[in-house]
Design a protein around this motif. Structure first.
Motif, short mmCIF file in Angstrom:
data_model
loop_
_atom_site.label_atom_id
_atom_site.label_comp_id
_atom_site.label_asym_id
_atom_site.label_seq_id
_atom_site.Cartn_x
_atom_site.Cartn_y
_atom_site.Cartn_z
N SER A 56 -3.12 29.88 -14.50
CA SER A 56 -3.29 29.90 -13.05
C SER A 56 -3.94 28.61 -12.58
O SER A 56 -4.89 28.11 -13.19
CB SER A 56 -4.18 31.08 -12.64
N ARG A 57 -3.42 28.07 -11.48
CA ARG A 57 -4.02 26.88 -10.86
C ARG A 57 -4.67 27.25 -9.52
O ARG A 57 -4.96 26.37 -8.72
CB ARG A 57 -2.96 25.80 -10.66
N LEU A 58 -4.90 28.52 -9.30
CA LEU A 58 -5.44 28.96 -8.01
C LEU A 58 -6.78 28.31 -7.70
O LEU A 58 -7.00 27.83 -6.58
CB LEU A 58 -5.58 30.48 -7.98
N ALA A 59 -7.67 28.30 -8.68
CA ALA A 59 -8.99 27.72 -8.41
C ALA A 59 -8.87 26.24 -8.03
O ALA A 59 -9.51 25.77 -7.09
CB ALA A 59 -9.89 27.88 -9.64
N GLU A 60 -8.01 25.53 -8.72
CA GLU A 60 -7.80 24.11 -8.42
C GLU A 60 -7.19 23.91 -7.03
O GLU A 60 -7.65 23.07 -6.24
CB GLU A 60 -6.89 23.50 -9.49
N VAL A 61 -6.17 24.70 -6.72
CA VAL A 61 -5.50 24.57 -5.42
C VAL A 61 -6.45 24.90 -4.27
O VAL A 61 -6.51 24.17 -3.27
CB VAL A 61 -4.27 25.50 -5.38
N PHE A 62 -7.20 25.99 -4.42
CA PHE A 62 -8.09 26.38 -3.33
C PHE A 62 -9.31 25.46 -3.23
O PHE A 62 -9.84 25.25 -2.14
CB PHE A 62 -8.52 27.84 -3.48
N GLN A 63 -9.77 24.91 -4.36
CA GLN A 63 -10.92 24.01 -4.28
C GLN A 63 -10.61 22.78 -3.42
O GLN A 63 -11.50 22.23 -2.76
CB GLN A 63 -11.35 23.56 -5.68
N GLN A 64 -9.36 22.37 -3.39
CA GLN A 64 -8.97 21.22 -2.57
C GLN A 64 -9.04 21.54 -1.08
O GLN A 64 -9.04 20.62 -0.26
CB GLN A 64 -7.56 20.78 -2.94
N ARG A 65 -9.11 22.82 -0.74
CA ARG A 65 -9.05 23.22 0.67
C ARG A 65 -10.32 23.91 1.16
O ARG A 65 -10.44 24.16 2.36
CB ARG A 65 -7.85 24.17 0.87
N LEU A 66 -11.24 24.23 0.26
CA LEU A 66 -12.44 24.98 0.64
C LEU A 66 -13.70 24.11 0.53
O LEU A 66 -13.79 23.25 -0.34
CB LEU A 66 -12.62 26.19 -0.27
N ALA A 67 -14.65 24.40 1.41
CA ALA A 67 -15.95 23.75 1.31
C ALA A 67 -16.80 24.39 0.22
O ALA A 67 -17.64 23.73 -0.40
CB ALA A 67 -16.67 23.84 2.66
N MET A 68 -16.56 25.69 -0.03
CA MET A 68 -17.32 26.40 -1.07
C MET A 68 -16.79 26.04 -2.45
O MET A 68 -15.61 25.74 -2.61
CB MET A 68 -17.18 27.92 -0.86
N PRO A 69 -17.64 26.10 -3.48
CA PRO A 69 -17.14 25.91 -4.84
C PRO A 69 -16.22 27.06 -5.24
O PRO A 69 -16.43 28.22 -4.85
CB PRO A 69 -18.41 25.89 -5.70
N VAL A 70 -15.18 26.74 -6.01
CA VAL A 70 -14.18 27.72 -6.43
C VAL A 70 -14.07 27.66 -7.95
O VAL A 70 -13.97 26.58 -8.53
CB VAL A 70 -12.80 27.42 -5.80
N ARG A 71 -14.08 28.83 -8.59
CA ARG A 71 -14.01 28.88 -10.05
C ARG A 71 -13.07 29.99 -10.48
O ARG A 71 -12.89 30.97 -9.75
CB ARG A 71 -15.40 29.14 -10.65
N GLN A 72 -12.50 29.86 -11.66
CA GLN A 72 -11.80 30.97 -12.28
C GLN A 72 -12.83 31.80 -13.03
O GLN A 72 -13.61 31.28 -13.81
CB GLN A 72 -10.71 30.48 -13.23
N ALA A 73 -12.85 33.10 -12.77
CA ALA A 73 -13.83 33.98 -13.41
C ALA A 73 -13.61 34.01 -14.91
O ALA A 73 -12.47 33.96 -15.39
CB ALA A 73 -13.73 35.38 -12.83
N ASP A 74 -14.70 34.13 -15.65
CA ASP A 74 -14.63 34.18 -17.10
C ASP A 74 -15.56 35.29 -17.60
O ASP A 74 -16.50 35.70 -16.90
CB ASP A 74 -15.04 32.84 -17.70
#
Length: 200
Positions: A56-74
């Motif tokens: 999944s590249r969701l965290a990467e894609v959304f991080q480019q658009r959000l002010a908040m930090p975005v991570r993939q849960a682990d």
């Protein structure tokens, strides 16, 4: 806050938000999450149905658009306020009582792994009335039971208006199982999330 926000949020203290979506969900999330300020003080955990045979590249894609930090849960990762988390593909994502994530590879639920129900039910048990659950567009009944558990634990439940959803199956299933606190369009959900900051 406007009158709708006042009515929904009066007397509430929200510590975490969980969001479920399936088909059409990426577009809906891209209309909701980028408006949240970096100072948004809650964790936001998202289960989006994805094929489990690719990264999944969701965290990467959304991080480019959000002010908040975005991570993939682990697995074992503690939830941090002001962070957006996406469930990884191929694993169920749960929130433990110590407010850390847990990953498992149990059987799919509603043909999905990760399943929205498992995230929402575990989050309801962990946060109780301090949780807000949001269910967006999708083509299965996943999330209906999870939203019902959130409601039973005293949390806030918000479902995308089926008329506003790309695919109405998921919102309709949740509404039929247990009436949510609010049925809102995507723009109204975004405005409500922004207003949640004032409950801190």
């Amino acid at each position: 806050m406007n009158a709708v926000h006042d009515a929904l949020l009066a007397g509430r203290k929200i510590d975490a938000v969980v969001i479920g979506a399936s088909a059409g969900g990426i577009d809906a999330l891209l209309r909701i999450l980028p408006a949240l300020p970096r100072s948004f003080g809650f964790s936001v955990t998202v289960v989006l149905h994805l094929p489990d045979d690719r990264d999944s590249r969701l965290a990467e894609v959304f991080q480019q658009r959000l002010a908040m930090p975005v991570r993939q849960a682990d697995d074992k990762m503690p939830l941090e306020a002001g962070t957006v988390y996406f469930a990884p593909p191929g694993y169920h994502l749960s929130i433990e009582r110590d407010l850390s994530f847990s990953l498992s590879q149990e059987d799919p639920v509603h043909f999905s792994r990760p399943a929205i129900d498992l995230l929402m039910e575990s989050a309801a048990d962990a946060y109780g009335k301090r949780l807000a659950g949001i269910l967006l567009t999708g083509a299965s009944a996943d999330g209906a039971a999870g939203m019902a558990r959130i409601a039973a634990c005293g949390g806030l439940t918000v479902v995308q208006d089926p008329l506003d959803a790309e695919i109405a199956t998921m919102p309709l299933a949740a509404i039929r199982l247990r009436a949510p606190d609010a049925v809102l369009s995507v723009p109204a959900i975004g405005a409500l999330m922004a207003a949640m900051k004032e409950t801190q």
